[in-house]
Design a protein around this motif. Structure first.
Motif, PDB file in Angstrom:
ATOM      1  N   GLN A  70       0.847  -1.185   0.000  1.00 48.06           N
ATOM      2  CA  GLN A  70       0.000   0.000   0.000  1.00 48.06           C
ATOM      3  C   GLN A  70       0.889   1.243   0.000  1.00 48.06           C
ATOM      4  OE1 GLN A  70      -2.948  -0.429  -0.959  1.00 48.06           O
ATOM      5  NE2 GLN A  70      -4.209   0.090   0.805  1.00 48.06           N
ATOM      6  N   ARG A  71       0.513   2.223  -0.787  1.00 52.41           N
ATOM      7  CA  ARG A  71       1.233   3.497  -0.814  1.00 52.41           C
ATOM      8  C   ARG A  71       0.358   4.560  -0.175  1.00 52.41           C
ATOM      9  NH1 ARG A  71       2.474   2.160  -6.433  1.00 52.41           N
ATOM     10  NH2 ARG A  71       4.655   1.572  -6.530  1.00 52.41           N
ATOM     11  N   SER A  72       1.029   5.525   0.444  1.00 49.50           N
ATOM     12  CA  SER A  72       0.283   6.668   0.960  1.00 49.50           C
ATOM     13  C   SER A  72      -0.083   7.570  -0.222  1.00 49.50           C
ATOM     14  CB  SER A  72       1.129   7.445   1.969  1.00 49.50           C
ATOM     15  OG  SER A  72       2.199   8.096   1.307  1.00 49.50           O
ATOM     16  N   LEU A  73      -0.956   8.516   0.020  1.00 50.30           N
ATOM     17  CA  LEU A  73      -1.382   9.435  -1.031  1.00 50.30           C
ATOM     18  C   LEU A  73      -0.197  10.255  -1.542  1.00 50.30           C
ATOM     19  CD1 LEU A  73      -3.642  10.672  -2.708  1.00 50.30           C
ATOM     20  CD2 LEU A  73      -3.990  12.324  -0.866  1.00 50.30           C
ATOM     21  N   MET A  74       0.681  10.667  -0.634  1.00 49.25           N
ATOM     22  CA  MET A  74       1.844  11.462  -1.038  1.00 49.25           C
ATOM     23  C   MET A  74       2.805  10.647  -1.896  1.00 49.25           C
ATOM     24  SD  MET A  74       1.438  14.500  -0.279  1.00 49.25           S
ATOM     25  CE  MET A  74       3.043  15.151  -0.623  1.00 49.25           C
ATOM     26  N   GLU A  75       3.017   9.391  -1.569  1.00 52.53           N
ATOM     27  CA  GLU A  75       3.893   8.540  -2.381  1.00 52.53           C
ATOM     28  C   GLU A  75       3.310   8.339  -3.774  1.00 52.53           C
ATOM     29  OE1 GLU A  75       6.087   5.563   0.789  1.00 52.53           O
ATOM     30  OE2 GLU A  75       4.055   5.090   0.113  1.00 52.53           O
ATOM     31  N   THR A  76       2.008   8.152  -3.833  1.00 53.07           N
ATOM     32  CA  THR A  76       1.347   7.982  -5.125  1.00 53.07           C
ATOM     33  C   THR A  76       1.452   9.249  -5.960  1.00 53.07           C
ATOM     34  OG1 THR A  76      -0.201   6.434  -4.123  1.00 53.07           O
ATOM     35  CG2 THR A  76      -0.836   7.389  -6.236  1.00 53.07           C
ATOM     36  N   MET A  77       1.232  10.393  -5.334  1.00 53.93           N
ATOM     37  CA  MET A  77       1.327  11.665  -6.058  1.00 53.93           C
ATOM     38  C   MET A  77       2.752  11.937  -6.521  1.00 53.93           C
ATOM     39  SD  MET A  77      -1.565  12.485  -6.432  1.00 53.93           S
ATOM     40  CE  MET A  77      -2.577  13.879  -6.413  1.00 53.93           C
ATOM     41  N   GLU A  78       3.749  11.599  -5.697  1.00 58.30           N
ATOM     42  CA  GLU A  78       5.142  11.768  -6.098  1.00 58.30           C
ATOM     43  C   GLU A  78       5.474  10.892  -7.294  1.00 58.30           C
ATOM     44  OE1 GLU A  78       7.482  10.917  -2.660  1.00 58.30           O
ATOM     45  OE2 GLU A  78       7.063  12.858  -1.724  1.00 58.30           O
ATOM     46  N   MET A  79       4.976   9.658  -7.281  1.00 57.12           N
ATOM     47  CA  MET A  79       5.235   8.759  -8.388  1.00 57.12           C
ATOM     48  C   MET A  79       4.558   9.268  -9.663  1.00 57.12           C
ATOM     49  SD  MET A  79       4.508   4.721  -8.864  1.00 57.12           S
ATOM     50  CE  MET A  79       2.758   4.997  -8.971  1.00 57.12           C
ATOM     51  N   LEU A  80       3.316   9.735  -9.559  1.00 59.36           N
ATOM     52  CA  LEU A  80       2.619  10.276 -10.723  1.00 59.36           C
ATOM     53  C   LEU A  80       3.309  11.534 -11.250  1.00 59.36           C
ATOM     54  CD1 LEU A  80      -1.126   9.790  -9.772  1.00 59.36           C
ATOM     55  CD2 LEU A  80       0.189   8.569 -11.512  1.00 59.36           C
ATOM     56  N   LEU A  81       3.802  12.381 -10.361  1.00 61.53           N
ATOM     57  CA  LEU A  81       4.531  13.577 -10.771  1.00 61.53           C
ATOM     58  C   LEU A  81       5.814  13.196 -11.505  1.00 61.53           C
ATOM     59  CD1 LEU A  81       4.794  16.660 -10.755  1.00 61.53           C
ATOM     60  CD2 LEU A  81       6.006  16.429  -8.578  1.00 61.53           C
ATOM     61  N   PHE A  82       6.528  12.210 -10.984  1.00 57.08           N
ATOM     62  CA  PHE A  82       7.744  11.732 -11.632  1.00 57.08           C
ATOM     63  C   PHE A  82       7.444  11.181 -13.023  1.00 57.08           C
ATOM     64  CE2 PHE A  82      10.602   8.159 -12.562  1.00 57.08           C
ATOM     65  CZ  PHE A  82      11.791   8.854 -12.685  1.00 57.08           C
ATOM     66  N   LEU A  83       6.400  10.381 -13.154  1.00 52.57           N
ATOM     67  CA  LEU A  83       6.024   9.830 -14.459  1.00 52.57           C
ATOM     68  C   LEU A  83       5.618  10.930 -15.432  1.00 52.57           C
ATOM     69  CD1 LEU A  83       4.018   6.656 -13.407  1.00 52.57           C
ATOM     70  CD2 LEU A  83       6.314   6.750 -14.368  1.00 52.57           C
ATOM     71  N   PHE A  84       4.904  11.935 -14.933  1.00 49.53           N
ATOM     72  CA  PHE A  84       4.485  13.047 -15.780  1.00 49.53           C
ATOM     73  C   PHE A  84       5.690  13.853 -16.254  1.00 49.53           C
ATOM     74  CE2 PHE A  84       2.918  17.433 -16.328  1.00 49.53           C
ATOM     75  CZ  PHE A  84       2.038  17.207 -17.367  1.00 49.53           C
ATOM     76  N   ILE A  85       6.660  14.080 -15.373  1.00 50.11           N
ATOM     77  CA  ILE A  85       7.875  14.802 -15.753  1.00 50.11           C
ATOM     78  C   ILE A  85       8.664  14.004 -16.782  1.00 50.11           C
ATOM     79  CG2 ILE A  85      10.122  15.597 -14.902  1.00 50.11           C
ATOM     80  CD1 ILE A  85       8.640  16.466 -12.337  1.00 50.11           C
ATOM     81  N   CYS A  86       8.751  12.693 -16.600  1.00 49.43           N
ATOM     82  CA  CYS A  86       9.416  11.841 -17.598  1.00 49.43           C
ATOM     83  C   CYS A  86       8.719  11.952 -18.946  1.00 49.43           C
ATOM     84  CB  CYS A  86       9.440  10.390 -17.139  1.00 49.43           C
ATOM     85  SG  CYS A  86      10.559  10.067 -15.787  1.00 49.43           S
ATOM     86  N   TYR A  87       7.405  11.935 -18.933  1.00 50.80           N
ATOM     87  CA  TYR A  87       6.605  12.059 -20.156  1.00 50.80           C
ATOM     88  C   TYR A  87       6.900  13.387 -20.858  1.00 50.80           C
ATOM     89  CZ  TYR A  87       2.287  13.187 -22.714  1.00 50.80           C
ATOM     90  OH  TYR A  87       1.369  13.580 -23.645  1.00 50.80           O
ATOM     91  N   LEU A  88       6.918  14.489 -20.107  1.00 49.05           N
ATOM     92  CA  LEU A  88       7.179  15.790 -20.705  1.00 49.05           C
ATOM     93  C   LEU A  88       8.596  15.886 -21.252  1.00 49.05           C
ATOM     94  CD1 LEU A  88       5.436  18.318 -18.298  1.00 49.05           C
ATOM     95  CD2 LEU A  88       4.735  17.621 -20.585  1.00 49.05           C
ATOM     96  N   VAL A  89       9.574  15.427 -20.480  1.00 46.24           N
ATOM     97  CA  VAL A  89      10.971  15.506 -20.923  1.00 46.24           C
ATOM     98  C   VAL A  89      11.175  14.663 -22.176  1.00 46.24           C
ATOM     99  CG1 VAL A  89      13.341  14.867 -20.302  1.00 46.24           C
ATOM    100  CG2 VAL A  89      11.921  16.108 -18.678  1.00 46.24           C
ATOM    101  N   PHE A  90      10.643  13.454 -22.186  1.00 46.97           N
ATOM    102  CA  PHE A  90      10.781  12.583 -23.341  1.00 46.97           C
ATOM    103  C   PHE A  90      10.148  13.208 -24.581  1.00 46.97           C
ATOM    104  CE2 PHE A  90       9.586   8.843 -25.903  1.00 46.97           C
ATOM    105  CZ  PHE A  90      10.852   8.293 -26.057  1.00 46.97           C
TER     106      PHE A  90
END
Length: 96
Positions: free
Chosen positions: A46-66
């Motif tokens: 189980q992930r906390s809400l903050m961990e989930t949001m951090e992971m989604l933010l990281f994936l979104f940044i990867c998407y934008l950079v790519f």
């Protein structure tokens, strides 16, 4: 008034980069959404809400950079010219 010589290959305008960026963003949205869903639900803990949001933010940044990098490469190496009343796109060749 000086006339431009369109028979010499030249780089596309800056607005072409924006068009290429939008094209890349749209072409990569599906794979990145699938990747995000897999990362969210394919975890054994189980992930906390903050961990989930951090992971989604990281994936979104990867998407934008790519997307930005691939759009820039596409923009940088394409040039155009007009020869015999035909519009031609060319990929820049390395002279090395």
């Amino acid at each position: 008034m000086e006339r431009s010589d369109f028979s010499v290959p030249r780089r596309m305008s800056k607005s072409a980069f924006i068009i290429l960026l939008v094209k890349e963003l749209l072409s990569y949205v599906g794979p990145f959404l699938i990747w995000a869903i897999i990362k969210l639900f394919n975890s054994g803990r189980q992930r906390s809400l903050m961990e989930t949001m951090e992971m989604l933010l990281f994936l979104f940044i990867c998407y934008l950079v790519f997307s930005v990098v691939t759009a820039f490469i596409s923009y940088y190496y394409k040039k155009y010219y007009i020869k015999n009343a035909e519009f031609n796109l060319q990929m820049q060749q390395n002279s090395d």
